[in-house]
Design a protein around this motif. Structure first.
Motif, PDB file in Angstrom:
ATOM      1  N   GLN A   1      57.619  46.651 -21.161  1.00  0.00           N
ATOM      2  CA  GLN A   1      58.384  45.647 -20.281  1.00  0.00           C
ATOM      3  C   GLN A   1      57.316  44.666 -19.448  1.00  0.00           C
ATOM      4  N   LEU A   2      56.140  45.281 -19.049  1.00  0.00           N
ATOM      5  CA  LEU A   2      55.149  44.597 -18.522  1.00  0.00           C
ATOM      6  C   LEU A   2      54.301  43.837 -19.305  1.00  0.00           C
ATOM      7  N   GLY A   3      54.171  44.052 -20.728  1.00  0.00           N
ATOM      8  CA  GLY A   3      53.307  43.455 -21.544  1.00  0.00           C
ATOM      9  C   GLY A   3      51.943  43.937 -21.310  1.00  0.00           C
ATOM     10  N   GLU A   4      51.916  45.152 -20.901  1.00  0.00           N
ATOM     11  CA  GLU A   4      50.413  45.594 -20.867  1.00  0.00           C
ATOM     12  C   GLU A   4      49.869  46.279 -22.340  1.00  0.00           C
ATOM     13  N   SER A   5      48.569  46.203 -22.110  1.00  0.00           N
ATOM     14  CA  SER A   5      48.020  46.639 -23.580  1.00  0.00           C
ATOM     15  C   SER A   5      47.521  48.260 -23.201  1.00  0.00           C
ATOM     16  N   TYR A   6      47.599  48.601 -22.080  1.00  0.00           N
ATOM     17  CA  TYR A   6      47.169  50.035 -21.699  1.00  0.00           C
ATOM     18  C   TYR A   6      47.872  50.524 -20.623  1.00  0.00           C
ATOM     19  N   ARG A   7      48.305  51.810 -20.593  1.00  0.00           N
ATOM     20  CA  ARG A   7      49.055  52.443 -19.352  1.00  0.00           C
ATOM     21  C   ARG A   7      48.853  53.924 -19.479  1.00  0.00           C
ATOM     22  N   THR A   8      48.068  54.442 -18.722  1.00  0.00           N
ATOM     23  CA  THR A   8      47.926  56.093 -18.990  1.00  0.00           C
ATOM     24  C   THR A   8      47.924  56.710 -17.489  1.00  0.00           C
ATOM     25  N   LEU A   9      47.872  57.747 -17.214  1.00  0.00           N
ATOM     26  CA  LEU A   9      47.912  58.579 -15.994  1.00  0.00           C
ATOM     27  C   LEU A   9      46.376  58.316 -15.649  1.00  0.00           C
ATOM     28  N   LEU A  10      45.587  58.784 -16.366  1.00  0.00           N
ATOM     29  CA  LEU A  10      44.153  58.705 -15.913  1.00  0.00           C
ATOM     30  C   LEU A  10      43.756  57.083 -15.538  1.00  0.00           C
ATOM     31  N   GLY A  11      44.226  56.217 -16.147  1.00  0.00           N
ATOM     32  CA  GLY A  11      44.169  54.850 -15.943  1.00  0.00           C
ATOM     33  C   GLY A  11      44.619  54.613 -14.370  1.00  0.00           C
ATOM     34  N   HIS A  12      45.786  55.251 -14.194  1.00  0.00           N
ATOM     35  CA  HIS A  12      46.510  55.020 -12.911  1.00  0.00           C
ATOM     36  C   HIS A  12      45.486  55.684 -11.660  1.00  0.00           C
ATOM     37  N   PHE A  13      45.217  56.734 -12.080  1.00  0.00           N
ATOM     38  CA  PHE A  13      44.359  57.575 -10.841  1.00  0.00           C
ATOM     39  C   PHE A  13      42.843  56.878 -10.480  1.00  0.00           C
ATOM     40  N   ARG A  14      42.383  56.414 -11.772  1.00  0.00           N
ATOM     41  CA  ARG A  14      41.231  55.526 -11.624  1.00  0.00           C
ATOM     42  C   ARG A  14      41.363  54.279 -10.946  1.00  0.00           C
ATOM     43  N   HIS A  15      42.384  53.610 -11.317  1.00  0.00           N
ATOM     44  CA  HIS A  15      42.787  52.260 -10.566  1.00  0.00           C
ATOM     45  C   HIS A  15      42.982  52.662  -8.896  1.00  0.00           C
ATOM     46  N   GLU A  16      43.753  53.509  -8.710  1.00  0.00           N
ATOM     47  CA  GLU A  16      44.168  53.629  -7.331  1.00  0.00           C
ATOM     48  C   GLU A  16      43.007  54.033  -6.275  1.00  0.00           C
ATOM     49  N   ILE A  17      42.167  55.107  -6.835  1.00  0.00           N
ATOM     50  CA  ILE A  17      40.983  55.520  -6.371  1.00  0.00           C
ATOM     51  C   ILE A  17      40.021  54.418  -5.986  1.00  0.00           C
ATOM     52  N   GLY A  18      40.111  53.384  -6.839  1.00  0.00           N
ATOM     53  CA  GLY A  18      39.202  52.045  -6.634  1.00  0.00           C
ATOM     54  C   GLY A  18      39.610  51.442  -5.563  1.00  0.00           C
ATOM     55  N   HIS A  19      40.870  51.534  -5.138  1.00  0.00           N
ATOM     56  CA  HIS A  19      41.310  51.078  -3.679  1.00  0.00           C
ATOM     57  C   HIS A  19      40.696  51.697  -2.527  1.00  0.00           C
ATOM     58  N   TYR A  20      40.741  52.887  -2.902  1.00  0.00           N
ATOM     59  CA  TYR A  20      40.017  53.781  -1.686  1.00  0.00           C
ATOM     60  C   TYR A  20      38.390  53.620  -1.544  1.00  0.00           C
ATOM     61  N   TYR A  21      37.783  53.546  -2.540  1.00  0.00           N
ATOM     62  CA  TYR A  21      36.342  53.264  -2.464  1.00  0.00           C
ATOM     63  C   TYR A  21      36.278  51.783  -2.238  1.00  0.00           C
ATOM     64  N   TYR A  22      36.898  50.689  -2.434  1.00  0.00           N
ATOM     65  CA  TYR A  22      36.923  49.471  -1.832  1.00  0.00           C
ATOM     66  C   TYR A  22      36.859  49.507  -0.383  1.00  0.00           C
ATOM     67  N   GLU A  23      37.817  50.270   0.235  1.00  0.00           N
ATOM     68  CA  GLU A  23      37.902  50.653   1.760  1.00  0.00           C
ATOM     69  C   GLU A  23      36.475  50.937   2.281  1.00  0.00           C
ATOM     70  N   LEU A  24      35.953  52.258   1.695  1.00  0.00           N
ATOM     71  CA  LEU A  24      34.903  52.923   2.182  1.00  0.00           C
ATOM     72  C   LEU A  24      33.534  52.038   1.904  1.00  0.00           C
ATOM     73  N   LEU A  25      33.376  51.501   0.708  1.00  0.00           N
ATOM     74  CA  LEU A  25      32.206  51.019   0.598  1.00  0.00           C
ATOM     75  C   LEU A  25      31.897  49.499   0.810  1.00  0.00           C
ATOM     76  N   VAL A  26      33.019  48.746   0.483  1.00  0.00           N
ATOM     77  CA  VAL A  26      32.782  47.210   0.831  1.00  0.00           C
ATOM     78  C   VAL A  26      33.515  46.623   1.884  1.00  0.00           C
ATOM     79  N   ALA A  27      34.766  47.070   2.218  1.00  0.00           N
ATOM     80  CA  ALA A  27      35.515  46.314   3.302  1.00  0.00           C
ATOM     81  C   ALA A  27      34.724  45.940   4.418  1.00  0.00           C
ATOM     82  N   SER A  28      34.022  46.648   4.913  1.00  0.00           N
ATOM     83  CA  SER A  28      33.291  46.608   6.596  1.00  0.00           C
ATOM     84  C   SER A  28      31.956  46.495   6.245  1.00  0.00           C
ATOM     85  N   THR A  29      31.391  46.458   5.068  1.00  0.00           N
ATOM     86  CA  THR A  29      29.925  46.447   5.001  1.00  0.00           C
ATOM     87  C   THR A  29      29.108  45.070   4.384  1.00  0.00           C
TER      88      THR A  29
END
Length: 349
Positions: free
Chosen positions: A180-208
């Motif tokens: 439906q979304l025209g994605e070429s890749y969609r997996t559970l592992l991909g979801h977790f790696r993507h969402e934990i990327g948001h977490y590490y942006y907050e920790l490692l980048v946002a206020s640094t």
């Protein structure tokens, strides 16, 4: 992923709980990154003895209750759950049998993601002045449970809490959404790696000090998020601009970061696996785990590009979609290199 072996020499895998050759119990030690071969103590079957070190362990409580986790704790630990399962804030109603099956799939993908994070040397829940704590919520809505017919749970991240909709554990649902979304890749592992990327942006980048170079590469993270995503879904297409690793990365600078972060973990983890199984080796020593942080990034990418071509060719020989249907353009390379430097600086500190 490491190429694990039981004490008897049989190859075993990250999810295994017993060696089929010698019948020893197997459990993952998240501190030493070993798959330990264990024997139950004669006087207490819950206590597991490691013959090599003489240490005693026990399984995570989610192994005892649901056979859902094979990570270990020291036998004397006051904790009931392993370092992975202790991060769970909410799990689905496990009195529903189908929920247990789906939840176990989510936990498996989560543990693989955390393996990659720990293997790089990043902390899961480091102290920080904004009190951002990594947690997971696995929630239902009307897509999997009629009791929640009027609800909608979006997979996403907010202030350390990663929410995954239970429906994503259903392969047929995930494939339907991918198309439906025209994605070429969609997996559970991909979801977790993507969402934990948001977490590490907050920790490692946002206020640094990394915030300014982030904006140069990815754009302004303060851009209105809801409006950007609404516009993206109203104009979703099968292709994307060469500045981005995926179509979704175009939606907002923070999504661009999370998508690129996920691809960084794809690359690092798969390169380690390829090296462990003698498919393709990085040059020199310490080319696995956090040792990759000392490698020239250009060498990592060159090796990855060669490996991904081979992976795609193998998949085509089996009549399957490409394993890595993406192109690393110069702008994407610069973003991946930035993440490599951010991770390396954090681990070094």
């Amino acid at each position: 992923m490491i190429d694990f072996h039981c004490k008897c020499g049989t190859r075993v895998f990250f999810r295994n709980t017993q060696c089929l050759t010698c019948q020893r119990l197997l459990g993952f030690d998240s501190v030493g990154f070993y798959m330990l071969s264990l024997r139950a103590a004669a006087n207490d079957h819950r206590v597991l003895h490691d013959e090599d070190s003489g240490k005693e362990f026990r399984y995570c409580g989610n192994y005892d209750d649901y056979n859902a986790c094979n990570w270990l704790l020291p036998a004397a630990s006051p904790e009931r759950f392993c370092i992975s399962c202790r991060l769970n804030k909410t799990v689905p109603d496990l009195d529903r049998g189908i929920n247990v099956e789906r939840w176990i799939r989510l936990e498996s993908a989560k543990r693989h993601t955390l393996y990659s994070i720990l293997r790089l040397g990043l902390a899961l829940t480091p102290a920080n002045d904004r009190h951002i704590k990594l947690e997971f919520a696995f929630l239902e809505d009307g897509r999997t449970n009629a009791e929640y017919a009027d609800t909608f749970v979006a997979t996403g991240h907010g202030s350390g809490l990663i929410t995954i909709n239970l429906a994503e554990a259903d392969a047929s649902y995930r494939e339907k959404v991918r198309e439906q979304l025209g994605e070429s890749y969609r997996t559970l592992l991909g979801h977790f790696r993507h969402e934990i990327g948001h977490y590490y942006y907050e920790l490692l980048v946002a206020s640094t000090d990394w915030r300014a170079p982030f904006e140069t590469l990815f754009g302004n993270p303060d851009e209105d998020y809801n409006s950007a995503l609404k516009q993206h879904y109203n104009t979703v297409a099968d292709d994307w601009a060469p500045d981005y690793i995926s179509a979704y990365a175009q939606s907002h600078p923070l999504e661009d970061w999370a998508e690129t972060w996920a691809h960084y973990l794809h690359m690092i983890d798969t390169l380690e696996t390829a090296g462990q199984f003698d498919v393709m080796q990085l040059k020199g020593e310490s080319a696995e785990g956090r040792g990759v942080l000392n490698k020239p990034f250009a060498e990592l990418v060159d090796t990855w590009l060669e490996l991904s071509v081979k992976l795609n060719a193998l998949n085509r020989s089996m009549g399957m979609r490409d394993a890595y249907p993406f192109v690393i353009t110069d702008p994407v390379y610069a973003k991946l290199d930035f993440i490599h430097r951010v991770v390396g600086a954090s681990v070094a500190a």
